[in-house]
Design a protein around this motif. Structure first.
Motif, PDB file in Angstrom:
ATOM      1  N   ALA A  37     131.550 -17.932  -3.041  1.00  8.94           N
ATOM      2  CA  ALA A  37     131.814 -17.439  -1.687  1.00  8.94           C
ATOM      3  C   ALA A  37     131.087 -16.104  -1.533  1.00  8.94           C
ATOM      4  O   ALA A  37     131.626 -15.062  -1.905  1.00  8.94           O
ATOM      5  N   VAL A  38     129.877 -16.133  -0.975  1.00 13.51           N
ATOM      6  CA  VAL A  38     129.018 -14.954  -0.972  1.00 13.51           C
ATOM      7  C   VAL A  38     129.489 -13.902   0.026  1.00 13.51           C
ATOM      8  O   VAL A  38     129.666 -12.731  -0.330  1.00 13.51           O
ATOM      9  N   PHE A  39     129.681 -14.290   1.262  1.00  7.15           N
ATOM     10  CA  PHE A  39     130.056 -13.306   2.276  1.00  7.15           C
ATOM     11  C   PHE A  39     131.384 -12.644   1.920  1.00  7.15           C
ATOM     12  O   PHE A  39     131.555 -11.434   2.102  1.00  7.15           O
ATOM     13  N   ALA A  40     132.311 -13.416   1.394  1.00  2.00           N
ATOM     14  CA  ALA A  40     133.614 -12.874   1.028  1.00  2.00           C
ATOM     15  C   ALA A  40     133.502 -11.822  -0.071  1.00  2.00           C
ATOM     16  O   ALA A  40     134.316 -10.899  -0.141  1.00  2.00           O
ATOM     17  N   ALA A  41     132.509 -11.948  -0.936  1.00  2.00           N
ATOM     18  CA  ALA A  41     132.284 -10.945  -1.979  1.00  2.00           C
ATOM     19  C   ALA A  41     131.453  -9.775  -1.468  1.00  2.00           C
ATOM     20  O   ALA A  41     131.584  -8.648  -1.957  1.00  2.00           O
ATOM     21  N   LEU A  42     130.608 -10.032  -0.484  1.00  2.00           N
ATOM     22  CA  LEU A  42     129.699  -9.006   0.016  1.00  2.00           C
ATOM     23  C   LEU A  42     130.412  -7.932   0.822  1.00  2.00           C
ATOM     24  O   LEU A  42     130.120  -6.732   0.682  1.00  2.00           O
ATOM     25  N   VAL A  43     131.366  -8.316   1.662  1.00  2.00           N
ATOM     26  CA  VAL A  43     132.009  -7.341   2.548  1.00  2.00           C
ATOM     27  C   VAL A  43     132.694  -6.215   1.766  1.00  2.00           C
ATOM     28  O   VAL A  43     132.453  -5.030   2.042  1.00  2.00           O
ATOM     29  N   PRO A  44     133.544  -6.515   0.786  1.00  2.00           N
ATOM     30  CA  PRO A  44     134.144  -5.387   0.050  1.00  2.00           C
ATOM     31  C   PRO A  44     133.122  -4.572  -0.729  1.00  2.00           C
ATOM     32  O   PRO A  44     133.318  -3.364  -0.922  1.00  2.00           O
ATOM     33  N   ALA A  45     132.023  -5.198  -1.164  1.00  2.00           N
ATOM     34  CA  ALA A  45     130.977  -4.433  -1.842  1.00  2.00           C
ATOM     35  C   ALA A  45     130.330  -3.442  -0.883  1.00  2.00           C
ATOM     36  O   ALA A  45     130.034  -2.300  -1.249  1.00  2.00           O
ATOM     37  N   ILE A  46     130.107  -3.852   0.346  1.00  2.00           N
ATOM     38  CA  ILE A  46     129.563  -2.935   1.352  1.00  2.00           C
ATOM     39  C   ILE A  46     130.526  -1.774   1.583  1.00  2.00           C
ATOM     40  O   ILE A  46     130.117  -0.616   1.704  1.00  2.00           O
ATOM     41  N   MET A  47     131.812  -2.074   1.628  1.00  2.00           N
ATOM     42  CA  MET A  47     132.803  -1.015   1.835  1.00  2.00           C
ATOM     43  C   MET A  47     132.762   0.020   0.711  1.00  2.00           C
ATOM     44  O   MET A  47     133.088   1.195   0.930  1.00  2.00           O
ATOM     45  N   GLU A  48     132.386  -0.397  -0.477  1.00  2.00           N
ATOM     46  CA  GLU A  48     132.398   0.497  -1.632  1.00  2.00           C
ATOM     47  C   GLU A  48     131.108   1.302  -1.778  1.00  2.00           C
ATOM     48  O   GLU A  48     130.991   2.088  -2.721  1.00  2.00           O
ATOM     49  N   GLN A  49     130.175   1.126  -0.859  1.00  2.00           N
ATOM     50  CA  GLN A  49     128.935   1.897  -0.923  1.00  2.00           C
ATOM     51  C   GLN A  49     129.199   3.385  -0.683  1.00  2.00           C
ATOM     52  O   GLN A  49     129.860   3.753   0.290  1.00  2.00           O
ATOM     53  N   LYS A  50     128.687   4.223  -1.580  1.00  2.00           N
ATOM     54  CA  LYS A  50     128.573   5.670  -1.352  1.00  2.00           C
ATOM     55  C   LYS A  50     129.898   6.402  -1.149  1.00  2.00           C
ATOM     56  O   LYS A  50     129.922   7.516  -0.626  1.00  2.00           O
ATOM     57  N   VAL A  51     131.010   5.772  -1.535  1.00  2.00           N
ATOM     58  CA  VAL A  51     132.298   6.449  -1.452  1.00  2.00           C
ATOM     59  C   VAL A  51     133.061   6.179  -2.741  1.00  2.00           C
ATOM     60  O   VAL A  51     132.656   5.359  -3.557  1.00  2.00           O
ATOM     61  N   THR A  52     134.179   6.869  -2.923  1.00  2.00           N
ATOM     62  CA  THR A  52     134.992   6.604  -4.092  1.00  2.00           C
ATOM     63  C   THR A  52     135.702   5.265  -3.941  1.00  2.00           C
ATOM     64  O   THR A  52     135.908   4.755  -2.828  1.00  2.00           O
ATOM     65  N   SER A  53     136.088   4.694  -5.062  1.00  2.00           N
ATOM     66  CA  SER A  53     136.838   3.439  -5.031  1.00  2.00           C
ATOM     67  C   SER A  53     138.117   3.596  -4.228  1.00  2.00           C
ATOM     68  O   SER A  53     138.498   2.697  -3.462  1.00  2.00           O
ATOM     69  N   ARG A  54     138.782   4.728  -4.374  1.00  2.00           N
ATOM     70  CA  ARG A  54     140.046   4.931  -3.654  1.00  2.00           C
ATOM     71  C   ARG A  54     139.842   4.854  -2.146  1.00  2.00           C
ATOM     72  O   ARG A  54     140.648   4.253  -1.423  1.00  2.00           O
ATOM     73  N   GLN A  55     138.771   5.467  -1.656  1.00  2.00           N
ATOM     74  CA  GLN A  55     138.500   5.396  -0.215  1.00  2.00           C
ATOM     75  C   GLN A  55     138.215   3.973   0.231  1.00  2.00           C
ATOM     76  O   GLN A  55     138.708   3.513   1.263  1.00  2.00           O
ATOM     77  N   ALA A  56     137.375   3.265  -0.543  1.00  2.00           N
ATOM     78  CA  ALA A  56     137.013   1.898  -0.179  1.00  2.00           C
ATOM     79  C   ALA A  56     138.223   0.976  -0.214  1.00  2.00           C
ATOM     80  O   ALA A  56     138.407   0.137   0.680  1.00  2.00           O
ATOM     81  N   TRP A  57     139.058   1.125  -1.219  1.00  2.00           N
ATOM     82  CA  TRP A  57     140.224   0.249  -1.344  1.00  2.00           C
ATOM     83  C   TRP A  57     141.236   0.512  -0.239  1.00  2.00           C
ATOM     84  O   TRP A  57     141.907  -0.413   0.234  1.00  2.00           O
ATOM     85  N   ARG A  58     141.347   1.749   0.186  1.00  2.00           N
ATOM     86  CA  ARG A  58     142.233   2.063   1.306  1.00  2.00           C
ATOM     87  C   ARG A  58     141.741   1.357   2.569  1.00  2.00           C
ATOM     88  O   ARG A  58     142.547   0.779   3.328  1.00  2.00           O
ATOM     89  N   ALA A  59     140.439   1.379   2.810  1.00  3.96           N
ATOM     90  CA  ALA A  59     139.875   0.693   3.973  1.00  3.96           C
ATOM     91  C   ALA A  59     140.095  -0.812   3.874  1.00  3.96           C
ATOM     92  O   ALA A  59     140.429  -1.477   4.864  1.00  3.96           O
ATOM     93  N   TRP A  60     139.902  -1.355   2.686  1.00  8.03           N
ATOM     94  CA  TRP A  60     140.094  -2.792   2.457  1.00  8.03           C
ATOM     95  C   TRP A  60     141.536  -3.192   2.796  1.00  8.03           C
ATOM     96  O   TRP A  60     141.766  -4.181   3.504  1.00  8.03           O
ATOM     97  N   ARG A  61     142.499  -2.416   2.321  1.00 11.03           N
ATOM     98  CA  ARG A  61     143.902  -2.730   2.595  1.00 11.03           C
ATOM     99  C   ARG A  61     144.185  -2.676   4.098  1.00 11.03           C
ATOM    100  O   ARG A  61     144.858  -3.559   4.644  1.00 11.03           O
ATOM    101  N   TYR A  62     143.679  -1.646   4.745  1.00 16.67           N
ATOM    102  CA  TYR A  62     143.946  -1.480   6.174  1.00 16.67           C
ATOM    103  C   TYR A  62     143.380  -2.660   6.976  1.00 16.67           C
ATOM    104  O   TYR A  62     144.077  -3.244   7.823  1.00 16.67           O
ATOM    105  N   LEU A  63     142.145  -3.000   6.725  1.00 10.94           N
ATOM    106  CA  LEU A  63     141.492  -4.032   7.539  1.00 10.94           C
ATOM    107  C   LEU A  63     142.050  -5.422   7.260  1.00 10.94           C
ATOM    108  O   LEU A  63     142.151  -6.251   8.185  1.00 10.94           O
TER     109      LEU A  63
END
Length: 321
Positions: A132-158
């Motif tokens: 499942a490519v797109f499903a793996a790509l979106v969270p990877a994009i969220m993790e660009q250039k920020v800390t994991s904590r920031q990206a994971w917070r966004a992932w949970r919210y969305l």
């Protein structure tokens, strides 16, 4: 094979949602938890939950949402149960998600004491392939250039704001990520509230437009240069994001995360006793070409920790800018 369903307050929902079961019998050892760990986006991931010995996944499949329960069934088998419109698809692809087709037989780490010991202590580690490519790509994009904590917070919210409640008897507060169309429909201000600045949200939108073509890269095998090139053809997806995606969606065994904030230093400290940059990491991994991501996973799963010298990354909060 049919297993006794886990206790759940959602029993009425379970009866209303069809359940599909399979049993996967791997050849050789399999560490389920270590193999599936790359799918977890932080300890509070709404799409990943560990309950005792059970691992629950909330997956977006091409056929719809699916809740997936993975548990050992004796010493040589793994039972997989799934609920939802995507249940059949999830069960069909469960063996690859649990490492089927990931061949470590040509990896020789006997020349390095640390790696030889790490391999000996992790005989059940496998590389997953979600298909499942797109499903793996979106969270990877969220993790660009920020800390994991920031990206994971966004992932949970969305996921909680725009995702789908996990079907069947999944644990409470589990959510399946949106469909491709669902990601496309998220308003700009919601990305902002999640802490995702316009650059990353625009990259997701560009990926939305070519999502079917991204899925077709699965036919090219378990990653490799052509897959990376296809992924990187989307503006905003660079080497790191392509590698993080191919590792999970394709099961790429040779795609170390170049550009990662932590990985080069971890590899350097583990293999030489000191930090290295990306070029240094690639030089250290070169003898294991074809298996470079496997070596990184061995190091990551070994329990080794590099020395901590305090944070050097400037934390950016894009929610209020």
């Amino acid at each position: 094979m049919s297993l006794a369903a886990p206790a759940s307050a959602a029993g009425d929902v379970e009866r209303a949602v069809a359940r599909v079961d399979t049993v996967y019998r791997p050849t050789g050892a399999l560490d389920v938890r270590a193999t599936l760990r790359p799918l977890q986006r932080g300890s509070g991931d709404p799409a990943f939950r560990v309950v005792g010995a059970d691992t629950w996944l909330a997956l977006r499949t091409p056929l719809g949402a699916a809740s997936v329960l993975v548990r050992r069934a004796g010493t040589d088998a793994v039972a997989v149960s799934a609920w939802g419109d995507g249940a059949e698809w999830a069960v069909t692809h469960a063996p690859e998600m649990l490492g089927r087709g990931d061949d470590w037989s040509d990896l020789d780490v006997s020349d390095h004491r640390f790696l030889a010991d790490a391999r000996h202590r992790q005989p059940g580690l496998r590389l997953l392939r979600t298909n499942a490519v797109f499903a793996a790509l979106v969270p990877a994009i969220m993790e660009q250039k920020v800390t994991s904590r920031q990206a994971w917070r966004a992932w949970r919210y969305l996921l909680r704001r725009f995702g789908t409640p996990a079907p069947g008897p999944a644990p409470a507060d589990m959510w399946v990520q949106p469909t491709v169309a669902g990601w496309a429909a998220i308003p700009s201000w919601e990305w902002h509230r999640a802490g995702i600045e316009p650059g990353r949200s625009a990259t997701v939108m560009r990926a939305v437009r070519v999502a079917p073509a991204l899925e077709r890269t699965l036919a090219l095998g378990r990653g490799g240069p052509v897959v990376a090139e296809r992924l990187r053809s989307v503006p905003g997806i660079g080497r790191w994001t392509a590698a993080e995606t191919a590792q999970r969606a394709h099961g790429d065994p040779d795609s170390p995360s170049v550009g990662d904030y932590h990985v080069p230093a971890l590899v350097g400290w583990a293999l030489t006793g000191g930090p290295v940059d990306d070029d240094g990491m690639l030089e250290l991994l070169e003898p294991y070409r074809g298996h470079r991501e496997r070596v990184v996973r061995l190091i990551g799963g070994s329990g080794f920790r590099k020395p901590s010298f305090g944070p050097r990354m400037t934390i950016q909060d894009h929610r209020f800018h």
